[in-house]
Design a protein around this motif. Sequence first.
Motif, PDB file in Angstrom:
ATOM      1  N   HIS A   1       0.281  -1.051   0.706  1.00 33.75           N
ATOM      2  CA  HIS A   1       0.232  -0.216   0.236  1.00 33.75           C
ATOM      3  C   HIS A   1       0.919   1.576   0.373  1.00 33.75           C
ATOM      4  O   HIS A   1       0.665   2.459  -0.998  1.00 33.75           O
ATOM      5  CB  HIS A   1      -0.731   0.014   0.956  1.00 33.75           C
ATOM      6  N   ASP A   2       2.160   1.132   1.053  1.00 35.10           N
ATOM      7  CA  ASP A   2       2.531   2.159   1.085  1.00 35.10           C
ATOM      8  C   ASP A   2       3.735   2.535  -0.394  1.00 35.10           C
ATOM      9  O   ASP A   2       4.040   3.422  -1.161  1.00 35.10           O
ATOM     10  CB  ASP A   2       3.769   2.739   2.260  1.00 35.10           C
ATOM     11  N   PHE A   3       4.114   0.966  -1.158  1.00 39.49           N
ATOM     12  CA  PHE A   3       4.876   1.701  -2.530  1.00 39.49           C
ATOM     13  C   PHE A   3       4.158   2.422  -3.392  1.00 39.49           C
ATOM     14  O   PHE A   3       4.315   2.823  -4.010  1.00 39.49           O
ATOM     15  CB  PHE A   3       4.874   0.100  -2.274  1.00 39.49           C
ATOM     16  N   VAL A   4       2.780   1.544  -3.450  1.00 42.41           N
ATOM     17  CA  VAL A   4       1.470   2.225  -4.455  1.00 42.41           C
ATOM     18  C   VAL A   4       1.834   3.558  -4.114  1.00 42.41           C
ATOM     19  O   VAL A   4       1.692   4.564  -4.884  1.00 42.41           O
ATOM     20  CB  VAL A   4       0.359   1.273  -4.446  1.00 42.41           C
ATOM     21  N   ASN A   5       1.303   4.085  -2.933  1.00 40.78           N
ATOM     22  CA  ASN A   5       1.014   5.499  -2.950  1.00 40.78           C
ATOM     23  C   ASN A   5       2.509   6.205  -2.554  1.00 40.78           C
ATOM     24  O   ASN A   5       2.667   7.842  -3.263  1.00 40.78           O
ATOM     25  CB  ASN A   5       0.843   5.723  -1.101  1.00 40.78           C
ATOM     26  N   THR A   6       3.392   6.101  -2.671  1.00 38.57           N
ATOM     27  CA  THR A   6       4.820   6.981  -2.711  1.00 38.57           C
ATOM     28  C   THR A   6       5.110   6.998  -3.738  1.00 38.57           C
ATOM     29  O   THR A   6       5.765   7.633  -4.383  1.00 38.57           O
ATOM     30  CB  THR A   6       5.879   6.051  -1.936  1.00 38.57           C
ATOM     31  N   LEU A   7       4.534   5.874  -4.712  1.00 32.68           N
ATOM     32  CA  LEU A   7       4.862   6.020  -6.470  1.00 32.68           C
ATOM     33  C   LEU A   7       4.368   6.853  -7.511  1.00 32.68           C
ATOM     34  O   LEU A   7       4.397   7.385  -8.033  1.00 32.68           O
ATOM     35  CB  LEU A   7       4.882   4.255  -6.840  1.00 32.68           C
TER      36      LEU A   7
ATOM     37  N   CYS B   1       8.660  20.735  -8.309  1.00 32.70           N
ATOM     38  CA  CYS B   1       9.488  21.456  -8.135  1.00 32.70           C
ATOM     39  C   CYS B   1       7.236  21.951  -7.057  1.00 32.70           C
ATOM     40  O   CYS B   1       7.696  22.675  -6.093  1.00 32.70           O
ATOM     41  CB  CYS B   1       8.715  23.121  -9.042  1.00 32.70           C
ATOM     42  N   PHE B   2       6.207  21.745  -6.996  1.00 34.06           N
ATOM     43  CA  PHE B   2       5.108  21.660  -7.056  1.00 34.06           C
ATOM     44  C   PHE B   2       4.552  20.350  -5.875  1.00 34.06           C
ATOM     45  O   PHE B   2       4.541  19.242  -6.703  1.00 34.06           O
ATOM     46  CB  PHE B   2       4.167  22.538  -7.214  1.00 34.06           C
ATOM     47  N   ASP B   3       4.440  20.268  -4.355  1.00 31.31           N
ATOM     48  CA  ASP B   3       4.397  19.198  -3.390  1.00 31.31           C
ATOM     49  C   ASP B   3       2.759  19.205  -3.958  1.00 31.31           C
ATOM     50  O   ASP B   3       1.964  19.315  -3.216  1.00 31.31           O
ATOM     51  CB  ASP B   3       4.328  19.107  -1.891  1.00 31.31           C
ATOM     52  N   VAL B   4       1.689  18.830  -5.543  1.00 32.03           N
ATOM     53  CA  VAL B   4       0.491  18.445  -4.985  1.00 32.03           C
ATOM     54  C   VAL B   4      -0.143  17.246  -4.467  1.00 32.03           C
ATOM     55  O   VAL B   4      -0.802  17.857  -3.795  1.00 32.03           O
ATOM     56  CB  VAL B   4      -0.123  18.547  -6.885  1.00 32.03           C
ATOM     57  N   ALA B   5       0.419  16.884  -4.536  1.00 33.53           N
ATOM     58  CA  ALA B   5       0.129  15.372  -3.371  1.00 33.53           C
ATOM     59  C   ALA B   5      -0.191  15.380  -2.091  1.00 33.53           C
ATOM     60  O   ALA B   5      -1.548  15.264  -1.944  1.00 33.53           O
ATOM     61  CB  ALA B   5       1.589  14.698  -3.812  1.00 33.53           C
ATOM     62  N   SER B   6       1.132  16.250  -1.426  1.00 34.78           N
ATOM     63  CA  SER B   6       0.644  16.498  -0.418  1.00 34.78           C
ATOM     64  C   SER B   6      -0.648  17.560  -0.005  1.00 34.78           C
ATOM     65  O   SER B   6      -1.684  17.582   0.737  1.00 34.78           O
ATOM     66  CB  SER B   6       1.480  16.307   0.404  1.00 34.78           C
ATOM     67  N   ALA B   7      -0.959  18.497  -1.338  1.00 31.11           N
ATOM     68  CA  ALA B   7      -1.764  19.161  -1.212  1.00 31.11           C
ATOM     69  C   ALA B   7      -3.479  18.711  -1.146  1.00 31.11           C
ATOM     70  O   ALA B   7      -4.273  19.063  -0.448  1.00 31.11           O
ATOM     71  CB  ALA B   7      -1.643  20.411  -2.442  1.00 31.11           C
ATOM     72  N   ASN B   8      -2.939  17.700  -1.779  1.00 33.70           N
ATOM     73  CA  ASN B   8      -4.519  16.962  -2.025  1.00 33.70           C
ATOM     74  C   ASN B   8      -4.557  15.817  -0.978  1.00 33.70           C
ATOM     75  O   ASN B   8      -5.208  14.720  -1.634  1.00 33.70           O
ATOM     76  CB  ASN B   8      -4.162  16.504  -3.653  1.00 33.70           C
ATOM     77  N   GLY B   9      -3.900  15.682  -0.334  1.00 36.97           N
ATOM     78  CA  GLY B   9      -4.034  14.316   0.642  1.00 36.97           C
ATOM     79  C   GLY B   9      -2.928  13.160   0.825  1.00 36.97           C
ATOM     80  O   GLY B   9      -3.026  12.554   1.669  1.00 36.97           O
TER      81      GLY B   9
END
Length: 267
Positions: free
Chosen positions: A95-101, A115-123
Motif C-alpha cells: 500500500h505504501d509502495f503504491v502511494n509513494t510511487l 517543483c510543487f508538492d501537489v500530492a501533499s496538497a491533495n492529501g
Amino acid sequence: MTMPTYARFASVLAVCALTAGCAAPGNPDPRDPWEGFNRGVYKFNDTVDRALFKPVAQAYTYVTPEPVRSCVHNMFSNVGDLWSATNSFLQGRGHDFVNTLGRFLFNTTMGVGGCFDVASANGARKIPNDFGTTLGVWGLGQGPYLVLPFFGSSSVRDGVGLIGDWQGGLYTYSSPGAIENVPIRNSLWGLDLVDTRASLLDTTDTVDRVALDPYSFIRDAYLQRRAAMVRGSAEGEGNLPDYSIEDEDDAAATPAQPAGPAPTPTQ
C-alpha cells in the motif's frame, strides 16, 4: 562504492567502537554505550556546523526567495520518493509502495517536475523511508546509538543502511551521484546539502533554545522516531508520532478537566 571503500568504512566503524569503549562514561544509557565517543563527534559536528554549514544555509535562505527554495526542496524530496517507494516494496508494504510511487508520478507531472508538492496538497502524505528502516523490518537489531562525523545521529544498523541508501540512490536515480556529468553532479550535491541544512534551521534553533542537553534531546528523539518507523513498517501502521516541541508544550499546558456528572438543564 567499491569493495576497498566498504573495507575502509568497516575499519572506521571498528576504530570508532574501540575508541568509544574506552571513552564511555561510568553509567551510560544502555542504548548509548559509546556516549563518550559520541559526544566528542557531536561536539565536532556542532563546531563545523556553526562555523560553516549553518552560516551558508542562513545566507542561502537570506538571498534566495522562498518560492525558489520551496521548489528546490520539493524537487529533491520528489526524486527521493523513488527510493522510499523501493524500500516500501522491499518491506512488503504494498500500500505504501503504491502511494509513494503515485506521489512521485503525480508531483512529477502535475507538479512541474516536482517543483510543487501537489500530492501533499491533495492529501497524499509523504512516507519517510530508507534502507536502515528496511533492515529493521527484516529483523536486524538497531545496535548501539552512533554519531557519525558530518552525518550526525545514527546507529550501527542505520550506519550500514547508509551504504544501501547510497547504492540504491544510484540505481533509482534519486541521488546526484547517479549523474555522470561531474560538474553538474557536484553542484547538485552541494545544493542538496545546503537545502537540507536550510530546512533544519528552525529545528536546530528550537533545540538550542529549549533543550538543557541538546545531545541527549537529539539522541532520544532520533531513537524514538527510528523505532516508530520500523514498528510502523512492520505492523503496517502509517502514522508516526509527532515530536513537535510546540505540540508537547501545548499538551502540558492544557489543564486536565475534572470528571463529574453532566449539568442538569434548568427548566
